[in-house]
Write a protein that holds these residues in place. Structure first.
Motif, mmCIF file in Angstrom:
data_model
loop_
_atom_site.group_PDB
_atom_site.id
_atom_site.type_symbol
_atom_site.label_atom_id
_atom_site.label_comp_id
_atom_site.label_asym_id
_atom_site.label_seq_id
_atom_site.Cartn_x
_atom_site.Cartn_y
_atom_site.Cartn_z
ATOM 1 N N LEU A 101 0.832 -1.201 0.000
ATOM 2 C CA LEU A 101 0.000 0.000 0.000
ATOM 3 C C LEU A 101 0.867 1.252 0.000
ATOM 4 N N GLN A 102 1.925 1.227 0.814
ATOM 5 C CA GLN A 102 2.838 2.369 0.861
ATOM 6 C C GLN A 102 3.541 2.547 -0.484
ATOM 7 N N TYR A 103 3.890 1.422 -1.082
ATOM 8 C CA TYR A 103 4.544 1.457 -2.398
ATOM 9 C C TYR A 103 3.618 2.066 -3.445
ATOM 10 N N LEU A 104 2.359 1.605 -3.458
ATOM 11 C CA LEU A 104 1.391 2.130 -4.417
ATOM 12 C C LEU A 104 1.097 3.603 -4.157
ATOM 13 N N ASN A 105 0.981 3.982 -2.892
ATOM 14 C CA ASN A 105 0.737 5.390 -2.556
ATOM 15 C C ASN A 105 1.883 6.271 -3.041
ATOM 16 N N THR A 106 3.112 5.774 -2.885
ATOM 17 C CA THR A 106 4.273 6.532 -3.347
ATOM 18 C C THR A 106 4.235 6.709 -4.860
ATOM 19 N N ILE A 107 3.895 5.622 -5.572
ATOM 20 C CA ILE A 107 3.799 5.697 -7.031
ATOM 21 C C ILE A 107 2.712 6.670 -7.451
ATOM 22 N N VAL A 108 1.528 6.535 -6.836
ATOM 23 C CA VAL A 108 0.397 7.395 -7.184
ATOM 24 C C VAL A 108 0.736 8.863 -6.954
ATOM 25 N N GLU A 109 1.455 9.147 -5.880
ATOM 26 C CA GLU A 109 1.786 10.535 -5.544
ATOM 27 C C GLU A 109 2.826 11.127 -6.486
ATOM 28 N N HIS A 110 3.650 10.284 -7.093
ATOM 29 C CA HIS A 110 4.753 10.809 -7.887
ATOM 30 C C HIS A 110 4.573 10.658 -9.393
ATOM 31 N N ASN B 63 -18.232 12.888 -3.103
ATOM 32 C CA ASN B 63 -17.222 12.782 -2.059
ATOM 33 C C ASN B 63 -15.919 12.228 -2.639
ATOM 34 N N VAL B 64 -14.842 12.970 -2.446
ATOM 35 C CA VAL B 64 -13.548 12.612 -3.026
ATOM 36 C C VAL B 64 -12.849 11.599 -2.126
ATOM 37 N N GLY B 65 -12.392 10.485 -2.722
ATOM 38 C CA GLY B 65 -11.672 9.472 -1.965
ATOM 39 C C GLY B 65 -10.173 9.566 -2.197
ATOM 40 N N LEU B 66 -9.758 9.427 -3.452
ATOM 41 C CA LEU B 66 -8.346 9.476 -3.816
ATOM 42 C C LEU B 66 -8.064 10.757 -4.580
ATOM 43 N N MET B 67 -6.912 11.371 -4.276
ATOM 44 C CA MET B 67 -6.493 12.562 -5.018
ATOM 45 C C MET B 67 -4.995 12.750 -4.814
ATOM 46 N N ASN B 68 -4.212 12.562 -5.880
ATOM 47 C CA ASN B 68 -2.769 12.671 -5.727
ATOM 48 C C ASN B 68 -2.292 14.107 -5.943
ATOM 49 N N ALA B 69 -0.994 14.313 -5.762
ATOM 50 C CA ALA B 69 -0.431 15.662 -5.817
ATOM 51 C C ALA B 69 -0.584 16.293 -7.199
ATOM 52 N N THR B 70 -0.450 15.483 -8.257
ATOM 53 C CA THR B 70 -0.571 16.022 -9.615
ATOM 54 C C THR B 70 -1.990 16.514 -9.881
ATOM 55 N N ALA B 71 -2.990 15.776 -9.406
ATOM 56 C CA ALA B 71 -4.379 16.211 -9.567
ATOM 57 C C ALA B 71 -4.618 17.524 -8.820
ATOM 58 N N LYS B 72 -4.060 17.657 -7.610
ATOM 59 C CA LYS B 72 -4.201 18.908 -6.858
ATOM 60 C C LYS B 72 -3.580 20.075 -7.622
ATOM 61 N N LYS B 73 -2.455 19.796 -8.281
ATOM 62 C CA LYS B 73 -1.785 20.837 -9.061
ATOM 63 C C LYS B 73 -2.648 21.277 -10.238
ATOM 64 N N PHE B 74 -3.214 20.305 -10.958
ATOM 65 C CA PHE B 74 -4.055 20.648 -12.105
ATOM 66 C C PHE B 74 -5.319 21.392 -11.675
ATOM 67 N N LEU B 75 -5.912 20.956 -10.556
ATOM 68 C CA LEU B 75 -7.157 21.563 -10.081
ATOM 69 C C LEU B 75 -6.913 22.817 -9.243
ATOM 70 N N LYS B 76 -5.634 23.079 -8.941
ATOM 71 C CA LYS B 76 -5.236 24.271 -8.170
ATOM 72 C C LYS B 76 -5.913 24.301 -6.800
ATOM 73 N N VAL B 77 -5.853 23.167 -6.101
ATOM 74 C CA VAL B 77 -6.404 23.075 -4.748
ATOM 75 C C VAL B 77 -5.396 22.337 -3.872
ATOM 76 N N ASP B 78 -5.416 22.650 -2.584
ATOM 77 C CA ASP B 78 -4.576 21.926 -1.626
ATOM 78 C C ASP B 78 -5.307 20.744 -1.022
ATOM 79 N N ARG B 79 -6.625 20.872 -0.980
ATOM 80 C CA ARG B 79 -7.444 19.819 -0.398
ATOM 81 C C ARG B 79 -8.838 19.889 -1.004
#
Length: 449
Positions: free
Chosen positions: A113-122, A135-151
């Protein structure tokens, strides 16, 4: 040590209860021993309770084991009653081995799970999931960048700041994709899919910035187009420049002044006529080339409306009927779902199909028993495909990647814009035009909507 064995201890308690009950039976015969009888009853009850408690220890052990599994408490161990005998020792060992297996499985699961989370985030692709209520379940850093939101807790939070993007994400059907341009140099390709997790339906959306790839492809396209333009223009300009220089030399060397008039000999006149004719021919060829380029770059926007596939293919077949009959080609047209409708510009798609059929006719000119098939069918995703297949000479592998480049042609005659124009028309319909070929066997062009 032997007395610590579970079976011996159970046997000792049973014997003790038997002796106590015998004493109870004896004392119960005499009225003078009523107090003793009462005390023996109490002792018997205590001994029975102790026997029950002692035996039920195994059940409590099993209950504690199951609770450890239920609440993922794999730290606990079982060894306190190993001295009660080999059966207890074996049972404790089995319990401990099962808990250790669960412990290792959980550790591996957490690592994965940690391995997959690391991959998803990067990864450079934005990933996010949300349910029917947003209701949002998963959202990685790249999606936050595109959507211009922190959370983002709920996708509805995008309505105020990015309503167009919210609509694109929420309305996109599973299995489909769309393009969306954000401010700056970000062009998003949005893909949606649907999955069910714990009996709950989720939509998983992938966001990918294709702008760098588009710019790279655009640069490659311009470079290819520049090569073709330079090649075609040089093919015309070079002989014109050469002939002009030759004609100038003829005039300088062979032009004579006689009685105030300039005269040329017959041979020089013929050379000038040939040169001018060649210049005219190459100039007209250059004009035709420029006209073809203008046609390629000025395709009208499609006028989309519902069109029945049956009507489209029947009309195209009728238009090509004379040419097919003249070439003695075995032609067939099959429709798996004639009642289907496509939202297209009928005239533009007809132009594509006619161009493909003409190419197929030329491809089977030297083929024995030539045949061409025009078919349509639907795929598992609900898309519609129209195919044009011939049994002609085919296209070699090296040319497959080049035939859609403007002005590239494998034929002796032709402008080389037919296939590139056809692909451009399909792109305007959010579709694709692809080719598959096995030389000397078949060639299939596929229109996918």
């Amino acid at each position: 040590m032997g007395f610590k064995d579970f079976r011996l201890r159970v046997a000792f308690r049973v014997v003790l209860i038997g002796i106590t009950m015998s004493l109870f039976a004896y004392s119960a015969q005499y009225e003078k021993m009523i107090i003793t009888t009462g005390l023996l009853v109490i002792v018997i009850l205590i001994e029975l309770f102790e026997l029950y408690r002692f035996i039920s220890r195994t059940n409590r052990k099993l209950t504690r084991f199951l609770e450890s599994v239920k609440y993922s408490d794999f730290v606990s161990g079982f060894s306190a009653d190993n001295k009660l005998g080999q059966s207890f020792k074996d049972l404790n060992l089995a319990f401990n081995e099962v808990l250790e297996a669960f412990r290792k499985a959980r550790a591996e699961k957490e690592e994965h799970l940690q391995y997959l989370n690391t991959i998803v985030e990067h990864v450079s692709t934005g990933l996010m999931s949300f349910d029917d209520e947003g209701n949002v379940g998963l959202m990685n850093a790249t999606a936050k960048k595109f959507l211009k939101v922190d959370r983002l807790r709920n996708i509805d939070e995008l309505i105020e700041k990015q309503s167009r993007l919210y609509k694109a994400l929420f309305d996109l059907p599973p299995g489909k994709s769309t393009l969306f341009r954000i401010e700056g140099d970000i062009q998003l390709a949005i893909h949606a899919t649907e999955l069910i997790l714990r009996a709950k339906k989720l939509k998983l959306v992938a966001l990918q910035n294709i702008q760098p790839e588009l710019q790279k492809k655009e640069l490659e396209a311009w470079q290819n187009l520049t090569k073709v333009l330079r090649h075609e223009i040089m093919n015309s300009i070079t002989p014109i420049a050469s002939l002009t220089s030759t004609m100038k030399d003829i005039l300088i060397e062979d032009l004579d002044e006689v009685n105030g008039k300039y005269e040329l000999n017959e041979e020089a006149v013929e050379d000038l006529q040939d040169g001018l004719g060649t210049i005219e021919s190459r100039s007209q060829g250059l004009i035709r080339f420029i006209d073809a380029y203008r046609d390629y770059t000025s395709i009208p926007l499609p006028k989309i409306r519902p069109v029945k596939i049956a009507h489209l293919l029947e009309h195209v077949s009728q238009l090509m009927k004379v040419e097919l009959r003249r070439a003695k080609i075995d032609f067939s047209c099959e429709m798996s779902h004639p009642e289907l409708e496509l939202n297209i510009d009928e005239e533009l798609i007809e132009q594509v199909l006619i161009n493909l059929l003409k190419n197929a006719i030329e491809a089977v000119e030297e083929t024995e028993n030539p045949c061409i098939e025009l078919n349509t069918h639907t795929n598992m995703e609900g898309g519609t495909k129209i195919t044009v297949t011939d049994n002609g000479q085919g296209i070699i592998m090296e040319a497959l990647d080049q035939i859609f480049i403007p002005f590239y042609s494998t034929k002796k005659r032709g402008s080389g814009i037919g296939l590139s124009l056809s692909r451009q028309i399909m792109q305007l319909h959010n579709g694709t035009l692809t080719v598959e070929s096995d030389p000397e066997k078949f060639t299939t062009f596929t229109l996918s909507f």
